[in-house]
Design a protein around this motif. Sequence first.
Motif, PDB file in Angstrom:
ATOM      1  N   HIS A  24       0.819  -1.208   0.000  1.00 45.69           N
ATOM      2  CA  HIS A  24       0.000   0.000   0.000  1.00 45.69           C
ATOM      3  C   HIS A  24       0.858   1.265   0.000  1.00 45.69           C
ATOM      4  CE1 HIS A  24       0.580   1.037   4.323  1.00 45.69           C
ATOM      5  NE2 HIS A  24       0.728  -0.265   4.463  1.00 45.69           N
ATOM      6  N   ARG A  25       2.077   1.185   0.536  1.00 43.39           N
ATOM      7  CA  ARG A  25       2.972   2.338   0.517  1.00 43.39           C
ATOM      8  C   ARG A  25       3.766   2.430  -0.774  1.00 43.39           C
ATOM      9  NH1 ARG A  25       6.423   1.763   5.752  1.00 43.39           N
ATOM     10  NH2 ARG A  25       7.638   3.320   4.623  1.00 43.39           N
ATOM     11  N   ALA A  26       4.074   1.288  -1.358  1.00 48.07           N
ATOM     12  CA  ALA A  26       4.842   1.279  -2.606  1.00 48.07           C
ATOM     13  C   ALA A  26       3.973   1.543  -3.821  1.00 48.07           C
ATOM     14  CB  ALA A  26       5.547  -0.072  -2.759  1.00 48.07           C
ATOM     15  N   LEU A  27       2.655   1.428  -3.679  1.00 48.52           N
ATOM     16  CA  LEU A  27       1.759   1.489  -4.832  1.00 48.52           C
ATOM     17  C   LEU A  27       1.866   2.780  -5.644  1.00 48.52           C
ATOM     18  CD1 LEU A  27      -0.326  -0.255  -6.279  1.00 48.52           C
ATOM     19  CD2 LEU A  27      -2.107   0.896  -4.964  1.00 48.52           C
ATOM     20  N   PRO A  28       1.992   3.980  -5.044  1.00 51.25           N
ATOM     21  CA  PRO A  28       2.103   5.179  -5.893  1.00 51.25           C
ATOM     22  C   PRO A  28       3.258   5.113  -6.885  1.00 51.25           C
ATOM     23  CG  PRO A  28       1.609   5.801  -3.640  1.00 51.25           C
ATOM     24  CD  PRO A  28       1.890   4.328  -3.614  1.00 51.25           C
ATOM     25  N   ALA A  29       4.441   4.694  -6.429  1.00 47.94           N
ATOM     26  CA  ALA A  29       5.584   4.595  -7.340  1.00 47.94           C
ATOM     27  C   ALA A  29       5.357   3.511  -8.381  1.00 47.94           C
ATOM     28  CB  ALA A  29       6.859   4.311  -6.547  1.00 47.94           C
ATOM     29  N   ILE A  30       4.766   2.404  -7.981  1.00 46.99           N
ATOM     30  CA  ILE A  30       4.485   1.306  -8.906  1.00 46.99           C
ATOM     31  C   ILE A  30       3.464   1.732  -9.958  1.00 46.99           C
ATOM     32  CG2 ILE A  30       3.425  -0.983  -9.068  1.00 46.99           C
ATOM     33  CD1 ILE A  30       4.627  -1.557  -6.275  1.00 46.99           C
ATOM     34  N   HIS A  31       2.407   2.393  -9.517  1.00 48.06           N
ATOM     35  CA  HIS A  31       1.356   2.825 -10.440  1.00 48.06           C
ATOM     36  C   HIS A  31       1.894   3.855 -11.428  1.00 48.06           C
ATOM     37  CE1 HIS A  31      -2.318   4.943 -11.766  1.00 48.06           C
ATOM     38  NE2 HIS A  31      -2.871   3.750 -11.667  1.00 48.06           N
ATOM     39  N   ALA A  32       2.721   4.780 -10.948  1.00 43.91           N
ATOM     40  CA  ALA A  32       3.292   5.802 -11.830  1.00 43.91           C
ATOM     41  C   ALA A  32       4.181   5.170 -12.897  1.00 43.91           C
ATOM     42  CB  ALA A  32       4.084   6.814 -11.006  1.00 43.91           C
ATOM     43  N   ALA A  33       4.973   4.178 -12.505  1.00 39.91           N
ATOM     44  CA  ALA A  33       5.841   3.509 -13.472  1.00 39.91           C
ATOM     45  C   ALA A  33       5.023   2.753 -14.507  1.00 39.91           C
ATOM     46  CB  ALA A  33       6.788   2.556 -12.744  1.00 39.91           C
ATOM     47  N   ALA A  34       3.952   2.102 -14.056  1.00 33.81           N
ATOM     48  CA  ALA A  34       3.098   1.379 -14.995  1.00 33.81           C
ATOM     49  C   ALA A  34       2.408   2.337 -15.954  1.00 33.81           C
ATOM     50  CB  ALA A  34       2.060   0.557 -14.229  1.00 33.81           C
ATOM     51  N   ALA A  35       1.947   3.496 -15.444  1.00 36.85           N
ATOM     52  CA  ALA A  35       1.276   4.479 -16.287  1.00 36.85           C
ATOM     53  C   ALA A  35       2.217   5.067 -17.329  1.00 36.85           C
ATOM     54  CB  ALA A  35       0.698   5.596 -15.415  1.00 36.85           C
ATOM     55  N   ALA A  36       3.506   5.137 -16.990  1.00 33.36           N
ATOM     56  CA  ALA A  36       4.496   5.668 -17.919  1.00 33.36           C
ATOM     57  C   ALA A  36       4.935   4.628 -18.945  1.00 33.36           C
ATOM     58  CB  ALA A  36       5.709   6.180 -17.145  1.00 33.36           C
ATOM     59  N   GLY A  37       4.431   3.410 -18.816  1.00 30.75           N
ATOM     60  CA  GLY A  37       4.774   2.366 -19.772  1.00 30.75           C
ATOM     61  C   GLY A  37       6.180   1.842 -19.621  1.00 30.75           C
ATOM     62  N   GLU A  38       6.749   1.989 -18.419  1.00 30.90           N
ATOM     63  CA  GLU A  38       8.116   1.537 -18.198  1.00 30.90           C
ATOM     64  C   GLU A  38       8.132   0.040 -17.897  1.00 30.90           C
ATOM     65  OE1 GLU A  38       9.171   4.136 -15.023  1.00 30.90           O
ATOM     66  OE2 GLU A  38       9.719   5.773 -16.355  1.00 30.90           O
ATOM     67  N   GLY A  39       9.295  -0.580 -18.103  1.00 31.22           N
ATOM     68  CA  GLY A  39       9.433  -2.011 -17.848  1.00 31.22           C
ATOM     69  C   GLY A  39       9.428  -2.296 -16.359  1.00 31.22           C
ATOM     70  N   LEU A  40       8.270  -2.614 -15.837  1.00 28.70           N
ATOM     71  CA  LEU A  40       8.074  -2.736 -14.396  1.00 28.70           C
ATOM     72  C   LEU A  40       7.986  -4.196 -13.967  1.00 28.70           C
ATOM     73  CD1 LEU A  40       7.224  -1.369 -11.620  1.00 28.70           C
ATOM     74  CD2 LEU A  40       4.862  -1.624 -12.435  1.00 28.70           C
ATOM     75  N   LEU A  41       8.680  -4.524 -12.873  1.00 26.00           N
ATOM     76  CA  LEU A  41       8.543  -5.819 -12.226  1.00 26.00           C
ATOM     77  C   LEU A  41       8.397  -5.596 -10.727  1.00 26.00           C
ATOM     78  CD1 LEU A  41      11.130  -8.200 -13.975  1.00 26.00           C
ATOM     79  CD2 LEU A  41       8.635  -8.380 -14.028  1.00 26.00           C
ATOM     80  N   VAL A  42       7.423  -6.276 -10.125  1.00 27.76           N
ATOM     81  CA  VAL A  42       7.190  -6.175  -8.689  1.00 27.76           C
ATOM     82  C   VAL A  42       7.337  -7.572  -8.096  1.00 27.76           C
ATOM     83  CG1 VAL A  42       5.566  -5.485  -6.877  1.00 27.76           C
ATOM     84  CG2 VAL A  42       5.589  -4.263  -9.077  1.00 27.76           C
ATOM     85  N   PHE A  43       8.126  -7.686  -7.028  1.00 21.50           N
ATOM     86  CA  PHE A  43       8.401  -8.977  -6.408  1.00 21.50           C
ATOM     87  C   PHE A  43       7.887  -9.025  -4.981  1.00 21.50           C
ATOM     88  CE2 PHE A  43      11.613  -8.444  -9.656  1.00 21.50           C
ATOM     89  CZ  PHE A  43      11.695  -9.690 -10.255  1.00 21.50           C
ATOM     90  N   ASP A  44       7.373 -10.173  -4.615  1.00 23.41           N
ATOM     91  CA  ASP A  44       7.040 -10.479  -3.229  1.00 23.41           C
ATOM     92  C   ASP A  44       8.357 -10.749  -2.503  1.00 23.41           C
ATOM     93  OD1 ASP A  44       6.356 -11.746  -0.827  1.00 23.41           O
ATOM     94  OD2 ASP A  44       4.662 -12.820  -1.703  1.00 23.41           O
ATOM     95  N   LEU A  45       8.664  -9.954  -1.469  1.00 21.82           N
ATOM     96  CA  LEU A  45       9.922 -10.128  -0.758  1.00 21.82           C
ATOM     97  C   LEU A  45       9.960 -11.395   0.083  1.00 21.82           C
ATOM     98  CD1 LEU A  45      10.820  -6.504   0.405  1.00 21.82           C
ATOM     99  CD2 LEU A  45      12.267  -8.034  -0.940  1.00 21.82           C
ATOM    100  N   VAL A  46       8.819 -12.000   0.330  1.00 22.55           N
ATOM    101  CA  VAL A  46       8.784 -13.206   1.151  1.00 22.55           C
ATOM    102  C   VAL A  46       9.142 -14.439   0.341  1.00 22.55           C
ATOM    103  CG1 VAL A  46       7.337 -14.701   2.585  1.00 22.55           C
ATOM    104  CG2 VAL A  46       7.093 -12.217   2.738  1.00 22.55           C
TER     105      VAL A  46
END
Length: 206
Positions: A24-46
């Motif tokens: 929930h805290r990382a979502l703004p940066a993640i959403h912005a990167a996705a909206a910009a069409g950048e090569g985004l990968l999100v990993f579960d740290l567990v």
Amino acid sequence: MSVPSDLPVVAFVGAERIARAPLHRALPAIHAAAAAGEGLLVFDLVDGRVVDLDLRGDLAGARARLGPALVPMAEKRGPGRPKLGVVAREVTLLPRHWDWLARQPGGASVALRKLVEGALKAAEGPDRARRAKEATYRFMTAMAGDLPGYEEATRMLFAGDWTAFDAAVEGWPEGVRETAREMARGAWRNGAGRVGPSPARGEGTP
């Protein structure tokens, strides 16, 4: 299936780490990167797996689609014996085993529970190390599979040699390197492993 809002994640655009925090805290940066069409990968740290997020629409919509937090509710206890969730099942033992259990304080049931709890604690370290190795391997395969030192880092990870692992990942991009080191920390039998630098601006800790 929605993703828990408090899931600890790390997000990358290319080799650059852009967020490390509960989702929930990382979502703004993640959403912005996705909206910009950048090569985004999100990993579960567990567990090191790639997290599949529904980032359509605006940030509020993406946030609304997150699942509830995984924090368990505390069990309410009143006076008297606490509820342990005990399950009755048949156990087959030799007579001498039953004789020994009957002589233990609290009787057979208490003694058996103590034995099982002791075994669980004894296995906790190896189990934690195995899970850390598997999670780190998944992350490294996705983010560093074509980087120099990947094969050596993988061998040293499963060999339990944190010093050689640390050296093998030294030349990797900073975010990838420090995330791999962080995720692998639970894999070392003596709890060793280099602690990475403080999170970059905008990043947080789970």
